[in-house]
Every structure is written in C-alpha cells, then in structure tokens.
Scaffold this motif. Structure first.
Motif, mmCIF file in Angstrom:
data_model
loop_
_atom_site.group_PDB
_atom_site.id
_atom_site.type_symbol
_atom_site.label_atom_id
_atom_site.label_comp_id
_atom_site.label_asym_id
_atom_site.label_seq_id
_atom_site.Cartn_x
_atom_site.Cartn_y
_atom_site.Cartn_z
ATOM 1 N N LEU A 13 0.808 -1.225 0.000
ATOM 2 C CA LEU A 13 0.000 0.000 0.000
ATOM 3 C C LEU A 13 0.838 1.271 0.000
ATOM 4 N N THR A 14 2.056 1.190 -0.468
ATOM 5 C CA THR A 14 2.947 2.343 -0.484
ATOM 6 C C THR A 14 2.296 3.538 -1.181
ATOM 7 N N GLY A 15 2.298 4.672 -0.510
ATOM 8 C CA GLY A 15 1.778 5.902 -1.090
ATOM 9 C C GLY A 15 0.272 6.025 -1.099
ATOM 10 N N GLN A 16 -0.433 5.128 -0.433
ATOM 11 C CA GLN A 16 -1.897 5.130 -0.474
ATOM 12 C C GLN A 16 -2.507 5.533 0.869
ATOM 13 N N VAL A 17 -3.729 6.076 0.790
ATOM 14 C CA VAL A 17 -4.547 6.392 1.966
ATOM 15 C C VAL A 17 -5.737 5.450 1.937
ATOM 16 N N LEU A 18 -5.870 4.631 2.967
ATOM 17 C CA LEU A 18 -6.933 3.625 3.025
ATOM 18 C C LEU A 18 -7.942 4.012 4.097
ATOM 19 N N LEU A 19 -9.221 4.101 3.717
ATOM 20 C CA LEU A 19 -10.290 4.467 4.635
ATOM 21 C C LEU A 19 -11.045 3.224 5.103
ATOM 22 N N ALA A 20 -11.492 3.248 6.338
ATOM 23 C CA ALA A 20 -12.381 2.192 6.817
ATOM 24 C C ALA A 20 -13.714 2.300 6.078
ATOM 25 N N PRO A 21 -14.229 1.187 5.512
ATOM 26 C CA PRO A 21 -15.508 1.245 4.802
ATOM 27 C C PRO A 21 -16.664 1.546 5.754
ATOM 28 N N PRO A 22 -17.791 1.996 5.224
ATOM 29 C CA PRO A 22 -18.958 2.267 6.059
ATOM 30 C C PRO A 22 -19.358 1.049 6.882
ATOM 31 N N ASP A 23 -19.568 1.261 8.171
ATOM 32 C CA ASP A 23 -20.092 0.252 9.085
ATOM 33 C C ASP A 23 -19.198 -0.976 9.213
#
Length: 352
Positions: free
Chosen positions: A230-240
């Motif tokens: 995941l180098t260089g990435q922003v990962l968000l927690a999915p809804p719920d």
C-alpha cells in the motif's frame, strides 16, 4: 430554546423539516430561507443557534452560503442533503468549509421511519458546537501555531511503516489539511477511520472527494490486503466496518460497536500498536466523544509517535482532549504541523 434557521428551496422538504421540529418544544424555527442570499441575510439578522442547509439552492449555492456564513457570522450548520453525486461533493466541500455534520434527506422508503427523531438529535448535537472561525483559512495553508508538546519531546523513531489516523466531527477539513501538507513523496501507508453519520452512498463518495481535495491515492480498504503493498496510499475504513491490522494485513469486520461507533478508531489504533509498535505513528483529530484516546495511549506505550489535534484548530475538541488527558499524545498540534512532523520521520516500506 434552540433557535433554528431552515434553508431549503423545496416547499415539500421545508414542510418535512417544520413538521419534524414542531414535535420538540425546545426547537424553534425562527426563519426559512429559500435561497443562498436569504440564508446569508437571515443568519446575520436572526443569529440562529443552528442552521439546516440544503446544497442545491437558486442563486448562491448552499456551499457558497456556508462559506459566507462561516466567514462572517459563524454558526453551527447541519447540511441536509440528498445522495445525488453532484450534491454529495458539494456536501463534503461544505463540511470542509465549516459545516459541522451532514444528514440525508428522506428517501421515501423504510429508512425514513426514524428520520424525524434523528434530525432532532442531530440538531441538538450540532447546536452545542462552538464554531468561531472559517476553516478554509487553514485549508489555504495559513495554519495556526500549535501548543507545546503534551510531554517533553522524545527523539522520533527513525523508521515509519504505517500512519493511523482517526477523526469524527470536523474530520473532513482536518484530514484534508493533514494530507495536503504531506510531501508528494511521502510513501508510508495511511490508514484512516473517519466517522460519517450518513448513508453508505454518502460515505462511499467520501474517498473520491478526499482524493480530489488532496491529490493523493485515496480509496476504501479491502480485506486481506498486505500493508506492504500500500505504499503511497490512503486507506479508509468502509462504512459500518471496523478496520484493523493482523499479521501486517488489512482486516475488516462487523464486530460490536465501540463507543457507539463502527468503524472505531480504537479498534484500528490498538491493532497498529500490537503489530507495528515503534515503527508506527498515530494521529487523533477533531471529534466528539472519546473513541481513539485509549488506542492512542496503547500506541504510545508501544513506542509509536503519537499526535492529538490542538484545541484551537478543532471543530470539536472531544476525542483529542481525551487523549491529552490520558497522556496519550506526544505532540499536540494543528493538522498542518502534524504533517510536517510526519514528514520528518524516514518512511520505510514494511517487508513483513
């Protein structure tokens, strides 16, 4: 008595709003605006305690009205919007411009059953938030000076495998500022929990909006993805869904709520503390409640560099305050200065 200014051009929707608020004797509609120009004028004349703001208005848009109001007569604003994609992007822009929270308009299905009490609860919550400035001043790079570190500054770690971020009310603006201020060559993966009290349609559009605002590779996390990829990435927690790390791999779950939240910041922070220890950084941004405070403390105990957003730059100094009281934050800074400190840590890609 909580004095409410309703901004909505649809007569049908204004009726729904009036009807919902009439059931609470402590919520009083003091004005109804059907255009952005009227909204700005009434906000100045009536000085309401809270405003419901539609985005799609004749003349000046709801976004432009929000920017004017927050610059000239700061007032807590609850955006009441539809899930249309164009309107969703305007909604997130309004949140970045100072609106406090968002609520979806009635959909005309079974989800409307509790819409009225949810609206009343949201207005009560939003009306209590102290808004004193126009956040776009910070988004344009004029960051406030932060407070002193919560404790004597320790030498930062020489490696940084992952950054974990948690935010709630006011988070879109704070996240935007933090990510914008990271240097373009910042390659450490950023894992983020942002509480969004809206439908899945609202939440899913957030990743696209945040990517457009920051120029970074932002997407929702997938289960089973190795962090090292995941180098260089922003990962968000999915809804719920809770987002956490196990065996250096992203995991999602629909486990029990923590602090009435799913996703929970504590769930993410605790897993990062266990997996990465001193090669991680944790950032707890603006938000109501205490989610993330104890997890940030665990991260600090494991040697991570930990940050809490300072009171002056927070929309709501709740979650960061709890972290500071626990002694969880090594640094207490505005988002732009948090980004500067993160950039000073030498990023490495985890090989595990």
């Amino acid at each position: 008595m909580i004095r409410v200014l309703v901004v909505e051009d649809s007569p049908t929707m204004r009726h729904h709003l009036r009807e919902a608020l009439a059931e609470d004797p402590e919520l009083q509609v003091v004005g109804e605006a059907v255009s952005g120009e009227e909204a700005i004028d009434m906000a100045a004349r009536l000085r309401p305690d809270v405003i419901t703001m539609d985005m799609m208005l004749p003349g000046i848009s709801g976004l432009q009205a929000t920017e004017h109001i927050m610059a000239e007569h700061p007032t807590p604003i609850l955006v009441v919007s539809s899930a249309d994609r164009q309107e969703l992007f305007s909604t997130y822009n309004a949140l970045a411009a100072g609106a406090v929270d968002v609520m979806e308009k009635p959909r005309g299905d079974e989800s409307d059953a509790d819409w009225k009490p949810r609206l009343r609860r949201a207005l009560r919550m939003v009306s209590r938030i102290r808004v004193i400035t126009h956040p776009r001043a910070r988004l344009d790079g004029r960051a406030r000076q932060g407070s002193a570190p919560a404790s004597p500054a320790a030498a930062p770690t020489s490696t940084l495998a992952v950054v974990a971020v948690g935010a709630s009310t006011g988070g879109p603006a704070a996240l935007t500022e933090l990510l914008r201020e990271l240097p373009p060559d910042f390659r450490t993966p950023v894992l983020c929990v942002q509480h969004i009290a809206a439908s899945e349609q609202f939440a899913v559009a957030f990743s696209d909006w945040l990517a457009g605002q920051t120029g970074r590779n932002v997407r929702y996390a997938g289960d089973g993805v190795p962090v090292r990829t995941l180098t260089g990435q922003v990962l968000l927690a999915p809804p719920d869904r809770h987002l956490y790390v196990r065996e250096h791999t992203l995991r999602l779950s629909d486990g029990p709520l923590r602090h009435s939240c799913r996703p929970s910041v504590d769930v993410l922070f605790e897993s990062v503390a266990a997996e990465y220890g001193g090669t991680a950084a944790g950032c707890l941004l603006t938000g109501m409640g205490r989610d993330g405070a104890s997890g940030l403390l665990q991260m600090r105990h494991r040697g991570a560099v930990t940050f809490a957003q300072d009171e002056q730059s927070c929309t709501v100094y709740g979650m960061p305050r709890e972290a500071v009281l626990l002694g969880a934050a090594l640094y207490v800074l505005p988002p732009a200065r948090i980004a500067a400190r993160l950039a000073e840590l030498r990023p490495v890609v985890s090989r595990r």
